[in-house]
Design a protein around this motif. Structure first.
Motif, PDB file in Angstrom:
ATOM      1  N   UNK A 289       0.841  -1.206   0.000  1.00  0.00           N
ATOM      2  CA  UNK A 289       0.000   0.000   0.000  1.00  0.00           C
ATOM      3  C   UNK A 289       0.875   1.254   0.000  1.00  0.00           C
TER       4      UNK A 289
ATOM      5  N   UNK B 131       4.075   1.545  -0.806  1.00  0.00           N
ATOM      6  CA  UNK B 131       4.895   1.642  -2.017  1.00  0.00           C
ATOM      7  C   UNK B 131       4.059   2.077  -3.212  1.00  0.00           C
ATOM      8  N   UNK B 132       2.813   1.627  -3.249  1.00  0.00           N
ATOM      9  CA  UNK B 132       1.969   1.992  -4.390  1.00  0.00           C
ATOM     10  C   UNK B 132       1.657   3.487  -4.392  1.00  0.00           C
ATOM     11  N   UNK B 133       1.956   4.141  -3.272  1.00  0.00           N
ATOM     12  CA  UNK B 133       1.748   5.585  -3.217  1.00  0.00           C
ATOM     13  C   UNK B 133       3.053   6.349  -3.465  1.00  0.00           C
ATOM     14  N   UNK B 134       4.080   5.614  -3.877  1.00  0.00           N
ATOM     15  CA  UNK B 134       5.323   6.278  -4.267  1.00  0.00           C
ATOM     16  C   UNK B 134       6.410   6.247  -3.212  1.00  0.00           C
TER      17      UNK B 134
END
Ligand SMILES: Nc1ncnc2c1ncn2[C@@H]1O[C@H](COP(=O)(O)OP(=O)(O)OP(=O)(O)O)[C@@H](O)[C@H]1O
Ligand SMILES: [Mg+2]
Lengths: 450, 254
Positions: free
Chosen positions: A404, A406-409
């Protein structure tokens, strides 16, 4: 019987040596206490994993130590250990006590700003002056029968901190005690064993904050040389008094740190005991709290951050002797590499202790497949109208949370760091003294950055 | 902007996506519908970079790059955003702290300066208003104790703050009441622009009244078996998936 000496334990041998040379220092009762302590220790000796309380924690290497205690002739070099990472805010007056290998170091200490009536002194001074006030307290909370390392400390202690805050003192006193192991060189070589002994006595409604910090200065000593730091702290917490105690272990990987903290809490008194352990080959903390007056309470709050082959062991014991007391216990371990954690939490609720309110929680975050946690809650409840809960978890970083973030950068390392801090956050946030929260945060970062 | 060709994906040894192809152009909104277990979330997660899915064949190109080569955070930096079907609760991580770290990591990648606390708060307040979200949500841990609706709003809120190039919404409308649905749609519509693409996974045509798609696709057993305009969603609603299933079976047996 020949060669009786050969069969004596190194500590017993050392005790004999010291006794022979010891001039009549200290009052007679302390010498009696030391001899009784030595006898108690000799009965058990250094415990082995066969002892229930030492099942996972192997300290048998201590049997083979060549003991060097610091003495008057020691050449002192506190080294980098004397620079504490704990920097207090500017508006806070702090009394500083430095102990080198269990001996008071006057030139490094600053006790000048104690408020009127409050005494913060080296224990050795109080003993030398033969003041009677100690006799009723020293050894009354931490008893030599309880624990071989308490006995050992009692037999050998040289110095420590005595804090006395009289009833009704309105100022909160902050005392920072820095202990540095391996800071003294004497004829026998670098000191490798110490037994600091602290006694805190809080009168009615007194309030004290104490930071006990353990560091070491053993650079340059052979890597197979081991050290033993064996502190004992006793706290007598009077009615409505509050002790906020922080204990930080950040010694080197050559140090066995085997410590005991013992508190007795009178009615409406309170103890906040925070433990932060980072350093040491082995850190063993025994923490016992006796709630002997109604309305008393304690919060035991611990953070262990271990890596390499470190072992960190917390044995806690809370005795609810009377009704209407509350105990809270929160321990978190972050274990990397091949490190190990042990938690044993005893809670005794005596028959009279109705309306006891107890919570115990112990969570471990295991960051490597080779790290290991052993946890054992042990609740013995003999009263019927009580509320006691306990919970323990052992887990890894949650892959869903990691994804979660990482998927936000947020990159993988920062995400891991966030989650490790999150895991420790409730324990860290509970520490009222800000420098300790900062230190705990940087300890967590360090273990991840490696 | 997004070109998926013949995508085959496995998890735990089971093939879930079986040769899926899809083209999303800049400025387009694509709706993906399909029965439970057809592989919609798998597609969304594969695009976002979830490691437990193994791509066994096919390719995904996004803005000229091979998306499958990239780490999840690199995809996010490139502009991929997934609003999760089931947003995870992360106790101990503060919402504001998390979102600020996320935004600043994006800005850093784009060569922009990091936002300070004041500017960040200003930006965030604006976006909160669109979604009718309480500011107090910011000071709570990520999704912890949020209601289902709050979680979904929070996803769209994050999207609004991060301003992705390709937004994938995985059932962001499921379980929402009509007010929340309108807020979510408003959040999405506010972001619609000629250089942004949307992949909207939904079970319900109702959402598509608010977010009007350019294309509707039906995903069935790991493949897109039917594509059309927005009227396909209405047709699906009227006839049910069995209609598509029959067609797919008929095609198979040919
Ligand atoms: N990580 C996984 N490991 C094993 N099987 C999985 C995994 N993720 C999904 N699957 C399986 O793949 C199939 C498709 O799942 P997916 O979640 O993509 O469906 P979906 O279309 O999103 O369904 P829904 O409408 O219920 O959300 C299901 O059979 C599911 O059980
Ligand atoms: Mg799904």
């Amino acid at each position: 019987m020949t060669h009786v000496q050969d069969t004596l334990h190194p500590f017993a041998l050392r005790f004999e040596e010291l006794e022979a040379n010891r001039s009549a220092d200290g009052p007679e009762w302390t010498r009696r206490l030391r001899r009784a302590a030595m006898a108690a220790f000799s009965e058990v000796g250094i415990p082995t994993p066969k002892h229930e309380e030492w099942k996972y924690t192997d300290v048998r290497e201590l049997d083979r130590m060549t003991l060097v205690h610091a003495d008057e002739t020691s050449v002192l070099d506190a080294g980098p250990g004397s620079v504490s990472p704990l920097q207090a805010g500017s508006d806070e007056t702090i009394l500083r006590v430095v102990l080198l290998d269990g001996r008071f170091a006057p030139t490094l200490s600053d006790l000048s700003s104690a408020p009127a009536g409050v005494r913060v002194e080296p224990l050795s001074v109080v003993l030398r002056e033969g003041r009677a006030e100690l006799e009723s307290h020293l050894g009354s909370v931490a008893t030599i029968e309880d624990h071989p390392f308490v006995a050992l400390n009692t037999a050998f202690f040289q110095d420590g901190v005595h804090i006395f805050v009289p009833a009704g003192c309105k100022e909160r006193v902050t005392v920072h005690v820095v202990h540095i192991a391996g800071a003294s060189d004497s004829s026998g070589g670098r000191a490798n064993v110490s037994h600091p002994r602290n006694l805190y006595v809080l009168g009615e409604s007194a309030e004290v904050r104490v930071i006990e910090e353990y560091s070491s200065h053993d650079e340059g000593s052979p890597s197979d040389r081991i050290f033993l730091t064996n502190p004992v702290t006793e706290a007598v917490i009077g009615p409505n008094a509050r002790l906020e105690l922080y204990k930080v272990a950040r010694e080197s990987s050559q140090v066995f740190h085997v410590a005991g903290t013992f508190a007795r809490i009178d009615r409406d008194g309170h103890l906040d005991a925070h433990n932060v352990s980072q350093g040491g080959r082995l850190v063993r903390n025994d923490l016992r709290v006796e709630l002997v007056g109604s309305g008393g309470g304690c919060v035991l709050n611990g953070l262990n951050v271990a890596n390499g082959r470190q072992l960190m062991d917390d044995h806690t014991e809370i005795v609810h002797a009377v009704a209407h007391c509350a105990s809270r216990e929160y321990y978190r371990s972050v274990l990397s590499d091949e490190s190990q954690g042990v938690f044993n939490g005893k809670v005794f609720v005596r028959p009279d202790a109705q309306k006891t309110d107890g919570i115990q929680s112990n969570n471990a975050l295991v960051l490597s497949p080779k790290a290991l946690m052993n946890t054992k809650p042990q609740l013995e409840i003999y009263a019927d109208d009580v509320k006691c809960t306990h919970g323990a978890t052992i887990g890894q970083l949650d892959p869903d949370s990691l994804f979660y973030l990482r998927s936000r950068g947020i990159d993988a390392e920062a995400a891991r760091r966030m989650l490790v801090h999150a895991f420790a956050s409730d324990v860290v946030d509970r520490m009222a003294w800000e420098p300790m929260r900062v230190l705990a945060g940087s300890i967590l970062d360090e273990t991840l950055g490696r | 902007m997004l070109e998926i060709k013949n995508l085959h994906v496995q998890a735990d040894g089971n093939e879930i996506l079986k040769g899926l192809s899809l083209h999303v152009g800049a400025g387009e909104v694509h709706a993906i519908m399909g029965p439970n277990g057809s592989g919609k979330s798998t597609l969304a997660n594969v695009l976002a970079g979830r490691e437990e899915y193994e791509v066994t064949d096919g390719s995904v190109e996004f803005l000229g790059k091979d998306l499958l080569e990239l780490e999840p955070e690199e995809r996010a930096h490139l502009g991929v955003f997934l609003a999760f079907q089931y947003p995870v609760e992360i106790p101990g991580v503060n919402n504001t702290y998390f979102l600020k770290a996320a935004l600043n990591s994006m800005r850093k990648e784009r060569g922009e300066s990091e936002l300070d606390a004041v500017d960040f708060l200003k930006l965030v307040r604006e976006k909160l208003k669109v979604l009718h979200m309480e500011e107090s949500l910011l000071s709570r841990p990520v999704n912890e104790g949020f209601s289902g609706g709050e979680k979904k709003r929070n996803e769209v809120f994050q999207m609004a703050v991060l301003e992705p190039k390709l937004a994938i919404l995985d059932e962001t409308d499921s379980g929402l009441d009509i007010d929340a649905l309108k807020d979510v749609a408003a959040g999405v519509n506010a972001l619609r622009s000629p250089d942004r693409g949307f992949l909207v996974v939904t079970h319900y045509q109702r959402l598509l009244d608010y977010i009007v798609p350019d294309f509707v696709h039906v995903l069935y057993k790991g493949q897109i078996v039917k594509s059309g305009g927005k009227e396909l969603a209405l047709e699906l609603e009227a006839k049910g998936y069995s209609w598509v299933e029959e067609q797919a079976l008929a095609a198979e047996s040919k």
